[in-house]
Design an enzyme around this catalytic site. Structure first.
Site, short mmCIF file in Angstrom:
data_model
loop_
_atom_site.label_atom_id
_atom_site.label_comp_id
_atom_site.label_asym_id
_atom_site.label_seq_id
_atom_site.Cartn_x
_atom_site.Cartn_y
_atom_site.Cartn_z
N GLY A 31 0.81 -1.22 0.00
CA GLY A 31 0.00 0.00 0.00
C GLY A 31 0.84 1.26 0.00
O GLY A 31 2.02 1.24 -0.32
N ASN A 32 0.18 2.38 0.34
CA ASN A 32 0.80 3.71 0.26
C ASN A 32 1.37 3.89 -1.15
O ASN A 32 2.55 4.17 -1.34
CB ASN A 32 1.88 3.90 1.33
N LEU A 33 0.48 3.74 -2.10
CA LEU A 33 0.89 3.57 -3.50
C LEU A 33 1.41 4.87 -4.11
O LEU A 33 0.85 5.95 -3.89
CB LEU A 33 -0.31 3.07 -4.31
N GLY A 36 5.52 4.46 -8.83
CA GLY A 36 6.25 3.20 -9.08
C GLY A 36 5.28 2.02 -9.05
O GLY A 36 5.30 1.15 -9.93
N HIS A 37 4.42 1.99 -8.04
CA HIS A 37 3.41 0.91 -7.97
C HIS A 37 2.47 0.97 -9.17
O HIS A 37 2.10 -0.06 -9.73
CB HIS A 37 2.55 1.05 -6.70
N GLN A 61 7.84 -9.44 7.79
CA GLN A 61 9.06 -8.98 7.14
C GLN A 61 9.66 -7.74 7.81
O GLN A 61 10.57 -7.13 7.26
CB GLN A 61 8.83 -8.75 5.64
N GLN A 155 14.96 -8.99 -3.65
CA GLN A 155 13.62 -9.59 -3.42
C GLN A 155 13.14 -10.28 -4.70
O GLN A 155 12.61 -11.39 -4.67
CB GLN A 155 12.65 -8.49 -3.01
N LEU A 186 11.68 5.88 -6.39
CA LEU A 186 10.44 6.10 -5.64
C LEU A 186 10.27 5.00 -4.60
O LEU A 186 10.49 3.82 -4.88
CB LEU A 186 9.23 6.12 -6.58
N SER A 188 7.92 4.27 -0.69
CA SER A 188 7.03 4.80 0.35
C SER A 188 7.84 5.37 1.51
O SER A 188 7.39 6.26 2.21
CB SER A 188 6.11 3.68 0.87
O1 PAF Z 1 7.88 -5.15 -2.08
C1 PAF Z 1 6.93 -5.12 -1.27
O2 PAF Z 1 6.14 -4.19 -1.20
C2 PAF Z 1 6.76 -6.29 -0.30
O3 PAF Z 1 7.99 -6.82 0.08
C3 PAF Z 1 5.84 -7.39 -0.87
C4 PAF Z 1 6.43 -8.03 -2.12
C5 PAF Z 1 4.48 -6.81 -1.19
C6 PAF Z 1 5.67 -8.50 0.17
O4 PAF Z 1 5.10 -8.00 1.34
#
Ligand code: PAF
Length: 282
Positions: A31-33, A36-37, A61, A155, A186, A188
């Site tokens: 969230g907090n888009l 980039g998202h 995480q 990741q 970018l 969050s």
């Molecule tokens: O990159 C992220 O925003 C997070 O690590 C993900 C992939 C949504 C997993 O919580």
């Protein structure tokens, strides 16, 4: 756009799409888009008939001293952005819909050894949290395609490896990092930067570009090349944590390679920033 919270509702909708022969793309987020998202959403939109976005701030995480409590949660704004971007379904589950037998989960996934290096060395448990939640999201949504930002390069490699090892069979798409005009990736977490630090933060991208330029100019003394830029970052007020040249799959870089990625993490005014720059010589 449908906004759903329960896994059972998600399943009904996705099953219906599948019965209709539609392909499904997933964009997992916390969230907090930002733009980039939304670029990831557009990439998903162009590759599949239906787009599912998930918003879940995954406690697994975050380390005990990290920003889980203050991580920005902006669901109404996010919903408006996703509606405008033409997303079909937002799944925003509560923690008990993700970790169905209680939190913390008994089952976790670790993708060793790359989960213990670079980010993993500074954030123990981070990639186990990521791999575990992404596996749960994959199993819940069962997408054909999943889109991840290259900003979190490590990741992305871990998700690719897990997808292969556990035979999810999902097409994992990595999408290039969206940047501000001054080069800052970018994120969050950029909003944690003070007004004075925000312009300085662009120094991180500048350091990556300097290392990439050195490689382009034929330098292969990767350690010395990175040490020079670590000194520049430290002089500019950063506390660098790592700056390394690796292969795109995160193996040690070799002089004869034609493709590399330069990865960096540094703290600026209490805000931890990461970035990377892929370098291709052909
Ligand atoms: O990159 C992220 O925003 C997070 O690590 C993900 C992939 C949504 C997993 O919580």
């Amino acid at each position: 756009m449908k906004t759903l919270h329960l896994a059972s509702e998600l399943r009904v909708t996705v099953d219906r799409w599948r019965a209709e022969g539609k392909t499904v793309a997933l964009v997992p987020t916390m969230g907090n888009l930002h733009d980039g998202h939304l670029a990831l959403v557009a990439a998903a939109r162009s590759r599949a008939d239906r787009v599912v976005v998930t918003i879940f701030v995954n406690p697994l995480q975050f380390g005990p001293n990290e920003d889980f409590g203050r991580y920005p949660r902006t669901l109404p704004d996010d919903i408006a952005k996703l509606e405008a971007a033409g997303v079909d379904l937002l799944w925003a589950p509560p923690v008990e819909e993700v970790y169905v037998n209680g939190y913390p989960p008994a089952t976790t996934i670790t993708v060793a050894p790359i989960a213990n290096e670079l980010e993993g060395a500074f954030r123990p448990g981070f990639f186990t949290g990521v791999a575990t939640v992404v596996a749960i999201l994959f199993a819940s949504v069962r997408p054909d395609i999943a889109v991840f930002g290259e900003k979190d390069w490590q990741q992305l490699q871990i998700v690719r490896r897990m997808n292969e090892d556990l035979r999810f069979g999902i097409d994992i798409v990595g999408y290039p990092t969206a940047r501000a005009a001054d080069g800052l990736a970018l994120s969050s977490r950029n909003q944690y930067l003070s007004a004075q630090d925000r312009p300085r933060a662009a120094g991180l991208h500048a350091a990556l570009k300097a290392v990439a330029a050195g490689i382009g100019a034929g330098r292969r003394d990767f350690t010395a090349l990175c040490a020079e830029q670590v000194a520049v970052l430290a002089g500019a007020g950063f506390t660098p944590q790592y700056l390394e040249v690796r292969s795109p799959a995160l193996a040690p870089a070799a002089a004869g390679d034609r493709a590399f990625v330069v990865l960096v993490a540094a703290v600026l005014g209490g805000t931890r920033l990461i970035d990377n720059l892929p370098v291709r010589l052909d």
